[in-house]
Design a protein around this motif. Structure first.
Motif, mmCIF file in Angstrom:
data_model
loop_
_atom_site.group_PDB
_atom_site.id
_atom_site.type_symbol
_atom_site.label_atom_id
_atom_site.label_comp_id
_atom_site.label_asym_id
_atom_site.label_seq_id
_atom_site.Cartn_x
_atom_site.Cartn_y
_atom_site.Cartn_z
ATOM 1 N N UNK A 24 2.974 28.085 9.229
ATOM 2 C CA UNK A 24 3.815 29.240 8.901
ATOM 3 C C UNK A 24 3.095 30.186 7.944
ATOM 4 N N UNK A 25 2.490 29.639 6.905
ATOM 5 C CA UNK A 25 1.891 30.460 5.851
ATOM 6 C C UNK A 25 0.611 31.162 6.285
ATOM 7 N N UNK A 26 -0.198 30.498 7.134
ATOM 8 C CA UNK A 26 -1.510 31.045 7.470
ATOM 9 C C UNK A 26 -1.587 31.695 8.850
ATOM 10 N N UNK A 27 -0.606 31.421 9.713
ATOM 11 C CA UNK A 27 -0.685 31.962 11.067
ATOM 12 C C UNK A 27 0.549 32.765 11.479
ATOM 13 N N UNK A 28 1.741 32.222 11.229
ATOM 14 C CA UNK A 28 2.954 32.860 11.744
ATOM 15 C C UNK A 28 3.340 34.102 10.952
ATOM 16 N N UNK A 29 3.546 33.967 9.645
ATOM 17 C CA UNK A 29 3.986 35.098 8.837
ATOM 18 C C UNK A 29 2.942 36.212 8.744
ATOM 19 N N UNK A 30 1.662 35.900 8.510
ATOM 20 C CA UNK A 30 0.679 36.989 8.410
ATOM 21 C C UNK A 30 0.524 37.785 9.704
ATOM 22 N N UNK A 31 0.734 37.122 10.854
ATOM 23 C CA UNK A 31 0.526 37.788 12.137
ATOM 24 C C UNK A 31 1.837 38.136 12.844
ATOM 25 N N UNK A 32 2.978 37.896 12.143
ATOM 26 C CA UNK A 32 4.306 38.221 12.701
ATOM 27 C C UNK A 32 4.503 37.629 14.099
ATOM 28 N N UNK A 33 4.247 36.321 14.214
ATOM 29 C CA UNK A 33 4.369 35.638 15.499
ATOM 30 C C UNK A 33 5.824 35.259 15.753
ATOM 31 N N UNK A 34 6.332 35.650 16.907
ATOM 32 C CA UNK A 34 7.711 35.312 17.284
ATOM 33 C C UNK A 34 7.746 33.918 17.890
ATOM 34 N N UNK A 35 7.472 32.932 17.086
ATOM 35 C CA UNK A 35 7.512 31.555 17.550
ATOM 36 C C UNK A 35 8.914 30.999 17.349
ATOM 37 N N UNK A 36 9.061 29.699 17.587
ATOM 38 C CA UNK A 36 10.345 29.068 17.329
ATOM 39 C C UNK A 36 10.451 28.650 15.873
#
Length: 287
Positions: A24-36
């Motif tokens: 979450x901290x290094x991939x999802x939030x910085x890149x605004x990924x619409x994951x689950x």
């Protein structure tokens, strides 16, 4: 021994949650990924809810913990309580660590961030599922779905994640949602792999033959496998046919088929994958 098992389970819960927090901290939030997951929900609704992402994750995590307490019971909630603490704390810590890196270090192509986020999240979730725990958040609705529908844990998470992505589709558009689906798929695969890690892959063979006694004797005496004889009746002939059922190791299939064809070339063989096998006669059988 029981205390050691408890300690091991708690360590796995902490480790699994930290993996998800890293993703979450290094991939999802910085890149605004619409994951689950909770992070995916936060990314989806961020344009509508002007609250800091980390704070919003904390609010949703606690709310869903209460939902898990109601539907999954006290024991599950007790284990999830650890996750409810470790997961948001982990995100807060790794968010600080993230800021120590040069700006843009973890900004990458969305599809690449989506794949790595899915793999790391899936591994973390799978580790927690192995000890009947949860990282909290959106996998609690997934486990509720698993409990009441008996859909596999990996597929349950995928269903909830797809619903999350559909929410993102409405708010953000098609391309971010398609990238999110890639993350969901890789996460589902990683969860199922992590849950089955270390278990014994095997094949379930069902054999119909007039020479079933010879086949049974070969399985028991030569391959040293346990055998179950089932009653079968031909749907067309309405004649009785014993069915030999045996679970074997994957590497034994070729040898077994060759021997069966040698005994009875007209034998009918059905082979199914078995994800997990435990018990004397297989787990402790000959390698």
């Amino acid at each position: 021994m029981e205390n050691k098992n408890k300690i091991f389970e708690y360590l796995m819960i902490v480790f699994g949650n930290l993996l998800v927090a890293i993703a979450v901290s290094f991939f999802i939030l910085p890149n605004n990924i619409l994951t689950g997951g909770v992070a995916g929900v936060v990314v989806a609704i961020q344009p509508l809810v002007p609250i800091d992402s980390v704070i919003l994750i904390d609010i949703l995590t606690v709310s869903l913990f209460l939902l898990g307490f109601l539907f999954l019971g006290k024991q599950f909630a007790a284990r999830t309580l650890l996750s409810t603490i470790v997961y948001p704390v982990g995100i807060s810590i790794f968010s600080i660590v993230y800021d120590l890196f040069p700006k843009g270090t973890f900004i990458m192509e969305p599809y690449l961030a989506s794949i790595y986020a899915g793999l790391i999240c899936g591994l973390g979730l799978g580790i927690c599922f192995r000890v009947n725990a949860s990282t909290g958040g959106m996998d609690i609705p997934a486990l509720i779905l698993h409990k009441y529908t008996h859909i596999s844990s990996g597929n349950s998470v995928a269903i909830i994640d797809v619903l999350t992505i559909l929410l993102g589709l409405v708010i953000h558009g098609l391309e971010p949602a398609l990238i999110g689906i890639l993350s969901v798929f890789t996460s589902s695969v990683a969860i199922n792999r992590a849950v089955l890690l270390g278990t014994e892959n095997a094949l379930n063979c069902m054999i119909i033959s007039d020479k079933w006694i010879d086949i049974r004797n070969y399985l028991v005496n030569e391959m040293e496998r346990g055998v179950t004889i089932l009653d079968g009746i031909g749907g067309y002939t309405e004649q009785y046919h014993p069915v030999v059922m045996c679970v074997i190791k994957q590497k034994q299939l070729s040898l077994l088929k060759s021997k069966i064809m040698e005994i009875d070339s007209s034998a009918f063989i059905i082979v199914n994958n078995v994800n997990e096998v435990h018990g004397e006669g297989f787990t402790y059988g000959l390698e």
